[in-house]
Write a protein that holds these residues in place. Sequence first.
Motif, mmCIF file in Angstrom:
data_model
loop_
_atom_site.group_PDB
_atom_site.id
_atom_site.type_symbol
_atom_site.label_atom_id
_atom_site.label_comp_id
_atom_site.label_asym_id
_atom_site.label_seq_id
_atom_site.Cartn_x
_atom_site.Cartn_y
_atom_site.Cartn_z
ATOM 1 N N UNK A 100 2.467 -6.882 -12.436
ATOM 2 C CA UNK A 100 2.158 -6.911 -11.007
ATOM 3 C C UNK A 100 1.153 -8.030 -10.705
ATOM 4 N N UNK A 101 1.435 -8.875 -9.707
ATOM 5 C CA UNK A 101 0.640 -10.098 -9.511
ATOM 6 C C UNK A 101 -0.657 -9.918 -8.729
ATOM 7 N N UNK A 102 -1.431 -8.900 -9.052
ATOM 8 C CA UNK A 102 -2.709 -8.715 -8.368
ATOM 9 C C UNK A 102 -3.604 -9.940 -8.551
ATOM 10 N N UNK A 103 -3.768 -10.381 -9.798
ATOM 11 C CA UNK A 103 -4.669 -11.498 -10.077
ATOM 12 C C UNK A 103 -4.157 -12.796 -9.466
ATOM 13 N N UNK A 104 -2.838 -12.998 -9.499
ATOM 14 C CA UNK A 104 -2.271 -14.211 -8.912
ATOM 15 C C UNK A 104 -2.527 -14.261 -7.407
ATOM 16 N N UNK A 105 -2.410 -13.115 -6.746
ATOM 17 C CA UNK A 105 -2.715 -13.065 -5.308
ATOM 18 C C UNK A 105 -4.197 -13.307 -5.080
ATOM 19 N N UNK A 106 -5.043 -12.643 -5.875
ATOM 20 C CA UNK A 106 -6.502 -12.812 -5.743
ATOM 21 C C UNK A 106 -6.880 -14.291 -5.817
ATOM 22 N N UNK A 107 -6.281 -15.016 -6.764
ATOM 23 C CA UNK A 107 -6.627 -16.427 -6.967
ATOM 24 C C UNK A 107 -6.137 -17.322 -5.843
ATOM 25 N N UNK A 108 -5.232 -16.822 -5.023
ATOM 26 C CA UNK A 108 -4.688 -17.640 -3.940
ATOM 27 C C UNK A 108 -5.236 -17.266 -2.567
ATOM 28 N N UNK A 142 -4.366 3.516 -7.786
ATOM 29 C CA UNK A 142 -4.073 2.231 -7.143
ATOM 30 C C UNK A 142 -5.368 1.579 -6.661
ATOM 31 N N UNK A 143 -6.276 2.363 -6.120
ATOM 32 C CA UNK A 143 -7.576 1.833 -5.720
ATOM 33 C C UNK A 143 -8.319 1.262 -6.928
ATOM 34 N N UNK A 144 -8.266 1.974 -8.042
ATOM 35 C CA UNK A 144 -8.926 1.497 -9.264
ATOM 36 C C UNK A 144 -8.331 0.174 -9.731
ATOM 37 N N UNK A 145 -7.014 0.027 -9.594
ATOM 38 C CA UNK A 145 -6.368 -1.228 -9.994
ATOM 39 C C UNK A 145 -6.873 -2.389 -9.136
ATOM 40 N N UNK A 146 -7.030 -2.155 -7.842
ATOM 41 C CA UNK A 146 -7.582 -3.183 -6.960
ATOM 42 C C UNK A 146 -8.966 -3.608 -7.433
ATOM 43 N N UNK A 147 -9.803 -2.641 -7.723
ATOM 44 C CA UNK A 147 -11.175 -2.937 -8.154
ATOM 45 C C UNK A 147 -11.172 -3.689 -9.483
ATOM 46 N N UNK A 148 -10.322 -3.284 -10.404
ATOM 47 C CA UNK A 148 -10.226 -3.949 -11.705
ATOM 48 C C UNK A 148 -9.833 -5.415 -11.568
ATOM 49 N N UNK A 149 -9.052 -5.720 -10.529
ATOM 50 C CA UNK A 149 -8.584 -7.089 -10.335
ATOM 51 C C UNK A 149 -9.556 -7.922 -9.504
ATOM 52 N N UNK A 150 -10.698 -7.343 -9.121
ATOM 53 C CA UNK A 150 -11.733 -8.104 -8.434
ATOM 54 C C UNK A 150 -11.880 -7.836 -6.952
ATOM 55 N N UNK A 151 -11.019 -6.986 -6.389
ATOM 56 C CA UNK A 151 -11.072 -6.705 -4.960
ATOM 57 C C UNK A 151 -12.097 -5.613 -4.636
ATOM 58 N N UNK A 152 -12.587 -5.642 -3.424
ATOM 59 C CA UNK A 152 -13.340 -4.524 -2.863
ATOM 60 C C UNK A 152 -12.386 -3.760 -1.949
ATOM 61 N N UNK A 153 -12.193 -2.482 -2.202
ATOM 62 C CA UNK A 153 -11.284 -1.676 -1.389
ATOM 63 C C UNK A 153 -11.939 -1.379 -0.045
ATOM 64 N N UNK A 154 -11.233 -1.712 1.040
ATOM 65 C CA UNK A 154 -11.767 -1.476 2.381
ATOM 66 C C UNK A 154 -10.984 -0.409 3.141
#
Length: 266
Positions: free
Chosen positions: A139-147, A193-205
């Motif tokens: 799943x491209x969480x990190x790829x999206x984060x970097x863009x 799913x929230x934990x996955x967001x946090x692991x990839x560098x996002x802050x869940x809003x």
Amino acid sequence: MELTFGSAQVYTSERMKKAPLLAKLFHKVFGYTNVGNYARFTIFKKLLKEIPLKQDAKILDVGAGYGEYSFSLAQALPKSEVHSLDIDRERMKALDEAINKSGIHNIHTHCSHTEQLEEKEFDFAFSVDVFEHIAPEDMPFKAVYNRLKPGGYFMVKMPYVTQRTILPEHWFEDHHEWLEEEHIGQVYDLTSLKKRFVQEGFKVVFATYSDGWYSRLGWELAYLGKKLGIVGQMITLPIAKLLIKLDRLIHLNHWGNAIQVIGIKA
């Protein structure tokens, strides 16, 4: 921002392209004919209220398919720059044809994986019912984060790990077989799913459930109606949409057959 949905269907649906005049009439009377996509859009529309989108936003549609959401945003935000990405060449070809026929000029298509996308500095990226088709490790969480720009938003909507049904499950046996093969990434509950967001560098809003009992019943009726042919579809489609609208009004955020999370790049 006024969002409409389904205007591209007359250009991308193979069945509708065979009888364009009849298709446009049917669309005018009944609206968008895919109940699952209609239900997804009603959630998408609600979720967008949680994101401060600029009129000239740069947007990435991850797993765009036939581009319904890209079309909707491009029409609602004509000064925006919408990038539609998918690995399915046939769907991207159909989307390019729909863009040319519609006269919309602010959608750019990319037939590639997110990791290969050269475009960056997006204000907003989203993926609607796509990640369940991808193995979790891919799943491209990190790829999206970097863009994304700093402060950019990412929205993911996908099915809950388990599904509740109403009518007898054996009526939907062929659909369940398809799910077992296709939904290799349907592994998350809302917390994970929230934990996955946090692991990839996002802050869940923002995080929520959707698609309760009324929405499920609407989908089941529409699914069975479509199997009966055009008459069955004409009968069940308005009922299904009404049930989905009702679900959006009264559904409580305790559970749901779908989950949504919005994260921000710090």
